[in-house]
Structure formats: structure tokens, C-alpha cells
Design an enzyme around this catalytic site. Structure first.
Site, PDB file in Angstrom:
ATOM      1  N   SER A   1       0.805  -1.225   0.000  1.00  0.00           N
ATOM      2  CA  SER A   1       0.000   0.000   0.000  1.00  0.00           C
ATOM      3  C   SER A   1       0.838   1.276   0.000  1.00  0.00           C
ATOM      4  O   SER A   1       0.318   2.341  -0.290  1.00  0.00           O
ATOM      5  CB  SER A   1      -0.951   0.014   1.198  1.00  0.00           C
ATOM      6  OG  SER A   1      -0.220   0.105   2.401  1.00  0.00           O
TER       7      SER A   1
ATOM      8  N   HIS B   1       1.099   4.208   6.864  1.00  0.00           N
ATOM      9  CA  HIS B   1       0.513   5.059   5.823  1.00  0.00           C
ATOM     10  C   HIS B   1       0.920   6.510   6.026  1.00  0.00           C
ATOM     11  O   HIS B   1       1.437   6.889   7.071  1.00  0.00           O
ATOM     12  CB  HIS B   1      -1.020   4.936   5.806  1.00  0.00           C
ATOM     13  CG  HIS B   1      -1.496   3.694   5.114  1.00  0.00           C
ATOM     14  ND1 HIS B   1      -2.814   3.331   5.103  1.00  0.00           N
ATOM     15  CD2 HIS B   1      -0.845   2.735   4.417  1.00  0.00           C
ATOM     16  CE1 HIS B   1      -2.957   2.198   4.433  1.00  0.00           C
ATOM     17  NE2 HIS B   1      -1.768   1.827   4.013  1.00  0.00           N
TER      18      HIS B   1
ATOM     19  N   ASP C   1      -8.092   6.159   4.537  1.00  0.00           N
ATOM     20  CA  ASP C   1      -8.149   4.966   5.385  1.00  0.00           C
ATOM     21  C   ASP C   1      -9.386   4.868   6.275  1.00  0.00           C
ATOM     22  O   ASP C   1      -9.433   4.014   7.157  1.00  0.00           O
ATOM     23  CB  ASP C   1      -6.907   4.919   6.292  1.00  0.00           C
ATOM     24  CG  ASP C   1      -5.654   4.611   5.516  1.00  0.00           C
ATOM     25  OD1 ASP C   1      -5.751   4.108   4.386  1.00  0.00           O
ATOM     26  OD2 ASP C   1      -4.564   4.867   6.062  1.00  0.00           O
TER      27      ASP C   1
END
Length: 180
Positions: A57, A96, A123
Site C-alpha cells: 500500500s 501510511h 483509510d
């Protein structure tokens, strides 16, 4: 007789004193590793100073198997920083980038919204039900450095436990049969 026969003979010839010496040596190695980990926790201010990237990701910046070094300071979190966070109800931390920061006027606390660089949306679907922002207590640390590909060892041992057991068994056999 071969290697296996020699190993069995070596195990049979172990004396109690040698066995105790090896057990103490193994205990000292484990204790040293724990001391180093706890020291890193104190120095970095993070409950987990080292994490492995488990998914794609964050590509192309971080690839699956990269190891990230974390640091958590009192400085406010800003958009663009890469953070590692835990979500309520999930055991595995997520790596992230912060895309939005919301500062509460009454307290000055900062809430953040994150997104994987390789993901289409933010998210919010990963957060706990009804949660729109991450709070300070969710964040484990900020990424301050990385080692590419070194984390693959952890990923392989997690995904294929038989390899982990073979490795532990081989190391245990090595400790038991060593003559020093």
C-alpha cells in the site's frame, strides 16, 4: 555414520555442566536482545521502534518487506509524514501517510487522516466503525529511516511457520551440540 550419527553421539556425550553453561549462554543472548529492545523503546519514544511493511500500500516509497525505524516525539504530526498506527480491534500496525490534519481549537490536540500512497481512497474504511480520524494514542511513531527488503525474513517466517520451526530447531541443535 555421517553427520546425523555424529550429532547424536555429540548429544549423548553432553555433560550436565556443559548443558547448564549452554543454557545460561542462551539465556544471556535472549536477555541481551530484550534489553536492546527496551532501550530502543526508551530512546525512540515508540512502543515498537522497528516495524516491517507487510503490504504494497505504500509503494513505490516503501515496498513489502522493508523495515522502518520509528520515532515518536511531542512535535505535532503534519500532513505528508509517514506514520505507523494501530486501529482499535486490529492487532497489526499499519504504515501510511498523513494526508489531512485536524487541530481542535479548544485543546490543541491533533487528529489525522491517513492514506496509503498506492491506495485510491483514504483509510476511513480501515478505522474502527464510526471513527473518522486517528487520535494521538493510535499512532505508534513516525518513520525516520528504513532498510529495504530485510523484513522479508519476518514475512516468510510468519506466512510459512514450518520454516520458523526448522530454523529454531536447527539453532537449538547447534547450541546443544556446540563444544565450546
Amino acid at each position: 555414520m555421517g553427520w546425523i550419527g555424529e550429532t547424536i553421539d555429540s548429544i549423548k556425550s553432553i555433560q550436565i555442566r556443559q548443558l547448564l553453561t549452554q543454557a545460561i549462554s542462551l539465556g544471556m543472548i535472549v536477555t541481551s536482545a530484550l534489553i536492546i529492545w527496551k532501550t530502543l523503546m526508551c530512546v525512540t519514544g515508540s512502543e515498537s521502534p522497528v516495524v516491517v511493511v507487510l503490504s504494497g500500500s505504500m509503494e513505490p516509497g516503501f515496498k513489502r518487506g522493508d523495515i522502518l525505524f520509528l520515532h515518536m516525539s511531542k512535535d505535532p504530526i503534519r500532513a505528508g509524514e509517514i506514520v505507523v498506527f494501530n486501529v482499535d480491534g486490529r492487532d497489526i500496525p499499519i504504515v501510511h501517510r498523513v494526508i489531512k490534519v485536524h487541530e481542535r481549537e479548544n485543546t490543541g490536540d491533533v487528529d489525522v487522516l491517513t492514506k496509503g500512497d498506492n491506495n485510491y481512497g483514504d483509510d476511513r474504511l480501515l478505522y474502527a466503525e464510526g471513527q473518522q480520524w486517528l487520535h494521538r494514542h493510535h499512532i505508534m511513531g513516525r518513520a525516520v529511516g528504513f532498510l529495504p527488503y530485510v523484513g522479508w525474513v519476518t514475512i516468510i517466517m510468519t506466512e510459512k511457520p514450518i520454516i520458523k520451526y526448522i530454523l529454531i530447531g536447527a539453532l537449538g541443535l547447534l547450541v546443544i551440540t556446540s563444544k565450546d
